[in-house]
Each structure stands twice: as structure tokens, then as C-alpha cells.
Design a protein around this motif. Structure first.
Motif, mmCIF file in Angstrom:
data_model
loop_
_atom_site.group_PDB
_atom_site.id
_atom_site.type_symbol
_atom_site.label_atom_id
_atom_site.label_comp_id
_atom_site.label_asym_id
_atom_site.label_seq_id
_atom_site.Cartn_x
_atom_site.Cartn_y
_atom_site.Cartn_z
ATOM 1 N N SER A 186 0.836 -1.074 0.004
ATOM 2 C CA SER A 186 -0.079 0.063 -0.190
ATOM 3 C C SER A 186 0.732 1.168 0.047
ATOM 4 O O SER A 186 1.875 1.140 0.806
ATOM 5 N N ASN A 240 0.167 5.531 -0.621
ATOM 6 C CA ASN A 240 -1.048 6.535 -0.793
ATOM 7 C C ASN A 240 -0.464 7.928 -0.087
ATOM 8 O O ASN A 240 0.602 7.833 0.569
ATOM 9 N N ALA A 243 2.571 0.884 3.569
ATOM 10 C CA ALA A 243 2.467 -0.206 4.437
ATOM 11 C C ALA A 243 2.888 -1.506 3.779
ATOM 12 O O ALA A 243 2.736 -1.674 2.547
HETATM 13 C C1 LIG Z 1 -3.290 4.523 2.834
HETATM 14 O O1 LIG Z 1 -2.332 3.775 3.128
HETATM 15 C C2 LIG Z 1 -2.513 3.224 4.394
HETATM 16 C C3 LIG Z 1 -1.273 2.460 5.070
HETATM 17 O O2 LIG Z 1 -0.303 3.178 4.639
HETATM 18 C C4 LIG Z 1 -3.956 2.481 4.718
HETATM 19 O O3 LIG Z 1 -4.019 1.980 6.110
HETATM 20 C C5 LIG Z 1 -5.032 3.012 4.216
HETATM 21 O O4 LIG Z 1 -6.049 2.179 4.122
HETATM 22 C C6 LIG Z 1 -4.770 3.760 2.640
HETATM 23 N N1 LIG Z 1 -5.832 4.878 2.506
HETATM 24 C C7 LIG Z 1 -6.276 4.461 1.297
HETATM 25 C C8 LIG Z 1 -7.583 5.419 1.184
HETATM 26 O O5 LIG Z 1 -6.104 3.709 0.352
#
Ligand SMILES: *[C@@H]1O[C@H](CO)[C@@H](O)[C@H](O)[C@H]1NC(C)=O
Ligand SMILES: *[C@@H]1O[C@H](CO)[C@@H](O)[C@H](O)[C@H]1NC(C)=O
Ligand SMILES: *[C@@H]1O[C@H](CO)[C@@H](O)[C@H](O)[C@H]1NC(C)=O
Ligand SMILES: *[C@@H]1O[C@H](CO)[C@@H](O)[C@H](O)[C@H]1NC(C)=O
Ligand SMILES: *[C@@H]1O[C@H](CO)[C@@H](O)[C@H](O)[C@H]1NC(C)=O
Ligand SMILES: *[C@@H]1O[C@H](CO)[C@@H](O)[C@H](O)[C@H]1NC(C)=O
Length: 399
Positions: free
Chosen positions: A87, A89, A102
Motif C-alpha cells: 500500500s 498513498n 504499508a
Molecule cells: C493509505 O495507506 C494506509 C497504509 O499506509 C492504509 O491504512 C489506508 O487504508 C490507505 N488509504 C487509502 C485511501 O487507500
């Protein structure tokens, strides 16, 4: 174009084995053996021969050789560069870009400042400045200030495994600080690509750093292909210098130059996987002239100082003029410059070198015409470097 690129190796029946590069479809490049037998080679190793000795005779083969060189640097010097995590963002607000990443149960977040240029029109080109910039960045180019110590600390040996990179990947991860910073820069670019409002043109990004952070700038440019221009300032051994030449300067010329055996005791820039080589650098199947080959064919300017022995002026000059032979082979000589001048403080760019920096920024970040054929030193007799002492291979023309 894309097709001829990966069909050609099939037609040429290049052995099919694994590769992890995104640029080369898996299976089309020779894989390095799991167990490598190291042979001493006091010369700068040949960029135009594969590890198994086969010659590199085409652009397609160079793409595989480039991947092999990348693997060698990661396995035996820098540590592994992890791919984009599960992940990523972030967001942009009031001149601050927030990056969230993450992997499994672990997550981190960090921020970078993005300056708004006083001149020019959006979207702006930008220079990612590792630990800040000590170059004159034009008023129509943004500066993205990256606090690299937050990602991987570099105080001394006690910094091993300290920083947000290691919070994500574990304190025992093989990465040294340089490759961990590269990972951080790649995540900044990921978030620039997925957010709006920052007015940065992601196709016109540079990276810079001086001294220890110059080592980081070189590695970032080598391992992050979305960087259009790499500006390496006074990085010395472990950056633009070659291990072999630096050792020679210290051991045979009595010049107090930083060497591999010193550097791993001073700090954590390199992986612990490098330790077995630091007293035997001639065993390494690569040296830092090949970092230029990882940046090529993109823009690269190596800015150096002939006046500071510790930086290894002969090593940097010899290493990088040798690295530039790879740009020659690819037919893009003017995309790499080397400029070296003394009589100034460390990281204080003298006025004579400012036009060199400006030419590279003009061509590669502003997409305007500039003469970037720049290969200059004020050191007498090529700062003592004699190419035939270190280079025993020929430069092919790779089509
Ligand atoms: C953004 O990343 C975090 C982990 O770094 C995650 O918990 C979260 O859900 C993400 N938000 C989106 C909108 O994808
Ligand atoms: C903006 O560009 C103009 C023309 O190049 C220059 O004279 C001026 O100093 C620049 N402004 C800043 C704030 O750098
Ligand atoms: C890291 O390596 C050390 C030494 O091998 C070991 O004792 C420790 O448990 C490892 N830590 C983690 C988090 O794997
Ligand atoms: C090397 O340099 C040091 C310091 O300048 C000097 O003391 C020493 O004698 C030199 N050694 C040789 C072998 O030239
Ligand atoms: C590596 O360096 C050490 C220390 O200088 C030396 O004892 C050893 O023989 C070297 N090993 C090889 C394979 O050259
Ligand atoms: C670019 O600069 C180099 C080095 O000063 C010079 O030799 C060359 O003629 C210049 N090229 C052009 C097209 O002006």
C-alpha cells in the motif's frame, strides 16, 4: 519498439532464465548463479561482458547486462531494493507532500517540503534534494527537500537498521542507507503520480545531494528510472569514486583517500553484505563506473572537487570518465558530464562549475537546448589517472 525489444532475444536464442527487472520481461535475461566464485581482477571490470563472460553486443543484451549489474550491486554492496510496497498513498497540502506506505502489519508515514518556484509556469520541473541542495537551482524549478535521515539514519555504525525503512521491512533487512533512501525517493514519486495540486511535472524530476548525500543521489539515479537527471556533487569514494582506484591511491600513492575498509567502519551507507569485500575490492565483479551504466541513457552530471584528497579526485575522475564509455557505447555521450575543480570548500559550488549544472538542468529538466558535452578537470595530467592501467576492454557500439 517495445515488441522488437523483447522478441529479439528469443530470435537470438539467448539462454532463458529468471530476472526480476520490470524493464525486461521475466525469463529473458541470463540469471546470475546463486553461488558466485569471485576472481581477483585489479582492473575496472568490463561493463560489456556478462558475468559469465559472454560479450554484450546489442542494446537488447545491454538491457540484460544492466539488470545483472543492478543485481550485483544489490547482492554484494548496497542491499536489496524492495519493490513498491502493498500500500502506498498520500496527499498534498500547503507545500507538504505526505507519503504513507504499508507492508503486512507495518506502516510508516513521512513528509517532504515542495517549494513553489518564483518564476516559470506550472507544471514545474523539480529537483529532489537529499538532505537539502547545495547547488544553484533555477528560480523556475521546484525543490523537493527529502529528509533522508528519517528513512535510514547515518550517524555512525550504531545507525544500522534505524529509520522508517527498517520499521517497515525489519531491522535485519539487508539494505544499507543509500538503497533505503532510494526506496523513499521512489515512494515520493509514487505519491506525486497519484496526487494533484503540487504542480510538479513527474516526467521532469532530478535528484541531487552532496558528499554522503551525493553517494545517495548517485544510487537513487541508478535505481529509480523515473528520475530524468542525476546531479552527483562531491560524493567521493562510495559514490562517484571506484573502490579499486581509491585503494590504489591510499596504498601505493600515500594519498589519504576514503576506502572501502574505512567506509564500513565509519557509517552504514552500505549493506553488511559488503563487509567481506572491503579488504579485497579486486574480488568485486563490478565497480562504481558501472553506476553510470545504471543511470544511462538518462542525464547524469558528476560534479567533483580536485582539492580534497579524501574524496579521491583521481578515483572519481578515472571512474567516471570510464563510466562515460557506457554512454559512448549507447550513442548518448553528451547525456553524461564530469566536471571537477578545486580551490573551494566542500559542497560550495564554484562559479566556474555553475554553467555546467545549468546546462544539464536546462536540457534535462526544462527540455530546452543546451550543450552538455562537458568533461573537464583542472587536475594536471587527468589527475594522475592513466586509463590503460585500469581499462583492458574495448567499447562496442550498441544498436
Ligand atoms: C493509505 O495507506 C494506509 C497504509 O499506509 C492504509 O491504512 C489506508 O487504508 C490507505 N488509504 C487509502 C485511501 O487507500
Ligand atoms: C525570475 O526570472 C527573471 C528573468 O529571468 C529574473 O530576472 C528574476 O530574478 C527571477 N526572479 C526570481 C525571484 O528569481
Ligand atoms: C536480527 O538478527 C539477529 C542476529 O541474527 C537476531 O538475533 C534477531 O532475532 C533478528 N531480528 C529480527 C527482528 O529478525
Ligand atoms: C605517507 O605520508 C605520510 C604523511 O604525509 C608520511 O608521514 C609518510 O612518510 C608517507 N609514507 C610514504 C611511504 O611515503
Ligand atoms: C582478503 O583480505 C584479507 C585481509 O586483507 C586477506 O587476508 C585475504 O587473504 C583476502 N582474501 C582473498 C581471497 O584475497
Ligand atoms: C559543445 O561544447 C563542447 C565542449 O566545449 C565543444 O567542443 C562543442 O563544439 C560544443 N558543441 C556545440 C554544438 O556547440
Amino acid at each position: 519498439m517495445v515488441f522488437s525489444y523483447f522478441i529479439a532475444p528469443l530470435l537470438l536464442a539467448v539462454p532463458i532464465l529468471g530476472s526480476t527487472s520490470s524493464a525486461n520481461p521475466p525469463g529473458l535475461c541470463r540469471a546470475l548463479p546463486e553461488d558466485i566464485t569471485f576472481k581477483s581482477n585489479p582492473d575496472l571490470p568490463n561493463p560489456f561482458a556478462f558475468f559469465d563472460g559472454h560479450p554484450v553486443e546489442s542494446q537488447t543484451q545491454w538491457n540484460c547486462r544492466r539488470e545483472e549489474i543492478s543485481q550485483l550491486f544489490q547482492r554484494f554492496e548496497l542491499g536489496t531494493l524492495p519493490p513498491r510496497p502493498e500500500s502506498v498513498n498520500g496527499s498534498f497540502s500547503n507545500g507538504v507532500l505526505t507519503v504513507n506506505a504499508a507492508e503486512g502489519a507495518n506502516s510508516i508515514s513521512f513528509q517532504v517540503q515542495i517549494s513553489k518556484p518564483a518564476n516559470g509556469t506550472a507544471p514545474f520541473p523539480a529537483v529532489i534534494a537529499i538532505g537539502g541542495s547545495s547547488l544553484p537551482i533555477p528560480s523556475d524549478v521546484s525543490v523537493i527537500t527529502f529528509n533522508n535521515n528519517d528513512i535510514a539514519l547515518q550517524n555512525d555504525q550504531s545507525s544500522r537498521g534505524v529509520g522508517k525503512f527498517f520499521q517497515l521491512y525489519g531491522t535485519n533487512h539487508s539494505a544499507g542507507a543509500l538503497i533505503a533512501w532510494t526506496w523513499g525517493i521512489s515512494r515520493i514519486i509514487d505519491v506525486l503520480e497519484m496526487t494533484e495540486g503540487h504542480n510538479i511535472d513527474v516526467k521532469r524530476l532530478g535528484v541531487t545531494g552532496c558528499s554522503r548525500n551525493g553517494k545517495g543521489a548517485y544510487v537513487a539515479g541508478a535505481f529509480e528510472p523515473r528520475i530524468a537527471l542525476t546531479l552527483v556533487q562531491e560524493s567521493g569514494s562510495g559514490g562517484a569514486g571506484c573502490w579499486r582506484i581509491s585503494d590504489h591511491m591510499l596504498n601505493f600513492q600515500n594519498i589519504t583517500t576514503q576506502t572501502a575498509s574505512e567506509i564500513v567502519q565509519e557509517n552504514v551507507w552500505f549493506s553488511e553484505n559488503f563487509n567481506p569485500f572491503v579488504n579485497n575490492v579486486t574480488l568485486l565483479p563490478f565497480d562504481h563506473h558501472m553506476l553510470a551504466g545504471l543511470v544511462a541513457p538518462r542525464g547524469l552530471l558528476v560534479i567533483d572537487n580536485t582539492g580534497i584528497d579524501w574524496l579521491g579526485p583521481e578515483s572519481v575522475w578515472g571512474c567516471q570518465t570510464t563510466g562515460r564509455l557506457i554512454y559512448d557505447a549507447l550513442g548518448v555521450s553528451s547525456s553524461m558530464g564530469v566536471t571537477q575543480e578545486g580551490n573551494h570548500a566542500h559542497c560550495a559550488l564554484p562559479a566556474d562549475q555553475a554553467p555546467d549544472v545549468d546546462a544539464f538542468i536546462t536540457r534535462f529538466l526544462k527540455n530546452q537546448h543546451a550543450n552538455t558535452t562537458i568533461v573537464n578537470t583542472d587536475g594536471a595530467n587527468n589527475v594522475g589517472f592513466v586509463a590503460s592501467d585500469y581499462v583492458n576492454w574495448k567499447v562496442p557500439r550498441l544498436h
